[in-house]
Design a protein around this motif. Structure first.
Motif, PDB file in Angstrom:
ATOM      1  N   TRP A   1       0.608  -0.848   0.097  1.00  0.00           N
ATOM      2  CA  TRP A   1      -0.882   0.055  -0.110  1.00  0.00           C
ATOM      3  C   TRP A   1       0.902   0.807  -0.264  1.00  0.00           C
ATOM      4  O   TRP A   1       1.620   1.117   0.266  1.00  0.00           O
ATOM      5  N   LYS A   2       0.064   2.231  -0.654  1.00  0.00           N
ATOM      6  CA  LYS A   2       1.267   3.258  -0.400  1.00  0.00           C
ATOM      7  C   LYS A   2       0.269   4.838  -0.681  1.00  0.00           C
ATOM      8  O   LYS A   2      -0.765   4.883  -1.315  1.00  0.00           O
ATOM      9  N   PRO A   3       0.464   6.104   0.068  1.00  0.00           N
ATOM     10  CA  PRO A   3      -0.220   6.391   0.406  1.00  0.00           C
ATOM     11  C   PRO A   3      -0.576   7.726  -1.520  1.00  0.00           C
ATOM     12  O   PRO A   3      -0.566   7.815  -2.106  1.00  0.00           O
ATOM     13  N   ASP A   4      -2.050   7.724  -0.964  1.00  0.00           N
ATOM     14  CA  ASP A   4      -2.454   8.358  -2.770  1.00  0.00           C
ATOM     15  C   ASP A   4      -2.665   9.903  -2.450  1.00  0.00           C
ATOM     16  O   ASP A   4      -3.420  10.819  -1.802  1.00  0.00           O
ATOM     17  N   LEU A   5      -1.175  10.511  -2.265  1.00  0.00           N
ATOM     18  CA  LEU A   5      -0.874  11.633  -2.794  1.00  0.00           C
ATOM     19  C   LEU A   5      -1.700  12.753  -3.533  1.00  0.00           C
ATOM     20  O   LEU A   5      -1.046  11.939  -4.500  1.00  0.00           O
ATOM     21  N   THR A   6      -1.827  13.844  -3.566  1.00  0.00           N
ATOM     22  CA  THR A   6      -2.476  13.990  -4.820  1.00  0.00           C
ATOM     23  C   THR A   6      -1.345  16.032  -4.147  1.00  0.00           C
ATOM     24  O   THR A   6      -1.503  16.597  -3.338  1.00  0.00           O
ATOM     25  N   ILE A   7      -1.635  16.851  -5.441  1.00  0.00           N
ATOM     26  CA  ILE A   7      -1.110  18.427  -5.564  1.00  0.00           C
ATOM     27  C   ILE A   7      -2.353  19.198  -5.910  1.00  0.00           C
ATOM     28  O   ILE A   7      -2.539  18.560  -7.251  1.00  0.00           O
ATOM     29  N   GLU A   8      -2.622  19.939  -4.996  1.00  0.00           N
ATOM     30  CA  GLU A   8      -3.623  20.784  -5.322  1.00  0.00           C
ATOM     31  C   GLU A   8      -3.577  21.827  -6.583  1.00  0.00           C
ATOM     32  O   GLU A   8      -4.702  21.752  -7.533  1.00  0.00           O
ATOM     33  N   GLU A   9      -1.966  22.345  -7.310  1.00  0.00           N
ATOM     34  CA  GLU A   9      -1.705  23.321  -8.041  1.00  0.00           C
ATOM     35  C   GLU A   9      -1.504  22.486  -9.511  1.00  0.00           C
ATOM     36  O   GLU A   9      -1.601  22.730 -10.407  1.00  0.00           O
ATOM     37  N   MET A  10      -1.627  21.536  -9.233  1.00  0.00           N
ATOM     38  CA  MET A  10      -1.583  20.720 -10.708  1.00  0.00           C
ATOM     39  C   MET A  10      -2.136  20.769 -11.971  1.00  0.00           C
ATOM     40  O   MET A  10      -3.524  20.430 -10.819  1.00  0.00           O
ATOM     41  N   THR A  11      -1.042  20.920 -12.920  1.00  0.00           N
ATOM     42  CA  THR A  11      -2.403  21.768 -14.376  1.00  0.00           C
ATOM     43  C   THR A  11      -2.386  20.650 -15.318  1.00  0.00           C
ATOM     44  O   THR A  11      -3.499  20.456 -16.505  1.00  0.00           O
TER      45      THR A  11
END
Length: 379
Positions: A112-122
């Motif tokens: 399992w891996k953390p489902d991290l995302t970047i809010e500013e990603m375009t």
């Protein structure tokens, strides 16, 4: 003899078993007892033994390169190094049982891996992720990635090209709240800034100043999520804009002022001023392509260009007015001289007519009186 052979066989078996314990394959076989039989359980859920346990994920982001900054699109293209670590409570071993082996590398899809995302990603990152995870003997899992990020960044163009820009990279989980996954900064702002300066390879036209790490909680409709914001502060190298843009416009203004030395009698001065104004207009079109259209305040460089263009426009209007007045003034004396010469000619002719009439009248009077005049011109 048989006893000696038996002890030799035991030593051989112990040596073989000790060599097997020192290999990666033996540790893989040991971990496969918990990974291969129930692989879905270790990839589909958080690696905690109790569901109320909060999983802490440590995050560190270092700036490896600033590739580009697009003012018109208001986007930042950066190359970053991302480090994550968390504790897997289902995977541990004693290094002494495996000849001091403290960590191994396994394929990333096994855990399992953390489902991290970047809010500013375009834009979606096109660089492949790291295919391996590092597992330590205490159950700590580490993941390191190099990514090219295209993120939104609102530009401050009021002081262009001398302003300082700040861009954020906000990391959060997609589905987990703060009670399930709690993000923690791996290092503080000073350490992140020093590490980024050491790793920095290229900065395009920018100079990296600092990196600030902030941990907050994001509230979205009673759904609290952990949020870590990395703020990148940088300033532009303005020398190219000064040499290629600001100084040429100033030189055009100097040329326009120098055109006052040109004579107003011909049309060369007017055409010269119009040519200089067209050159400044081309520079303004280039500026429009650089600056974004969504700026809240008018950039100072726009005020600078409009001010110079206004001075040149007033200078052009002054030249047109002066040339008009000079042309009108040069045409007026010619008409006055023509009227004066015409009146003088008329006066001479009238004087001659009066003299002839006076002369003929006196002659007739003398002849009527019978006087004899001995003038040679009287006939």
């Amino acid at each position: 003899m048989m006893l000696a052979s038996f002890f030799l066989l035991l030593l051989t078996i112990d040596g073989a078993s000790s060599e097997d314990n020192c290999s990666y394959q033996h540790l893989f076989n040991y971990l496969n007892l918990s990974l291969s039989s129930k692989n879905d359980l270790y990839t589909m859920s958080r690696p905690v033994k109790h569901h109320n346990t909060t999983l802490k994920v440590y995050l560190e982001v270092l700036i490896y390169a600033i590739l580009d900054m697009k003012e018109t699109d208001q986007t930042l293209i950066s190359y970053v190094w991302i480090y994550m670590s968390w504790k897997n409570e289902h995977i541990t071993w004693n290094p002494n049982d495996f000849c001091g082996l403290k960590h191994i590398d396994i394929p990333a899809e096994l855990l399992w891996k953390p489902d991290l995302t970047i809010e500013e990603m375009t834009e979606q990152d096109k660089t492949p992720s790291s295919p391996y995870l590092t597992i330590n003997s205490d159950g700590t899992v580490e993941r390191m990635d190099y990514k090219v990020l295209v993120s939104a960044c609102r530009m401050q163009v009021h002081k262009f090209p001398f302003g300082i820009q700040t861009c954020n990279l906000s990391f959060k989980s997609v589905i987990y709240n703060v009670e399930e996954v709690n993000l923690q900064p791996h290092s503080d702002s000073s350490v992140a800034t020093k590490s980024s300066r050491v790793l920095m390879q290229t900065q395009y036209e920018w100079v990296f100043i600092s990196e600030t790490v902030t941990k907050t909680t994001f509230d979205r409709k009673n759904f609290n999520q952990s949020l870590i914001v990395h703020t990148i502060k940088m300033k532009r190298r303005p020398i190219l804009y000064i040499v290629n843009f600001l100084l040429p416009i100033l030189f055009f203004l100097c040329l326009d002022l120098a055109s006052f030395l040109i004579s107003d009698s011909g049309g060369e001065k007017l055409s010269f001023k119009v040519t200089v104004m067209l050159a400044v207009t081309v520079m303004q079109l280039i500026l429009i392509e650089i600056l974004p259209f969504s700026s809240d305040r008018i950039p100072l460089i726009v005020v600078y260009c409009i001010g110079i263009f206004g001075f040149m426009l007033l200078s052009l209007l002054e030249t047109i007015v002066v040339m008009y007045l000079m042309e009108k003034d040069s045409a007026s004396p010619d008409e006055a001289d023509g009227d004066q010469s015409l009146s003088e000619d008329c006066g001479d002719k009238q004087g001659k007519v009066n003299f002839n009439n006076f002369y003929r009248g006196d002659i007739n009077i003398l002849q009527a009186s019978g006087s004899q005049l001995n003038f040679p011109w009287v006939r």
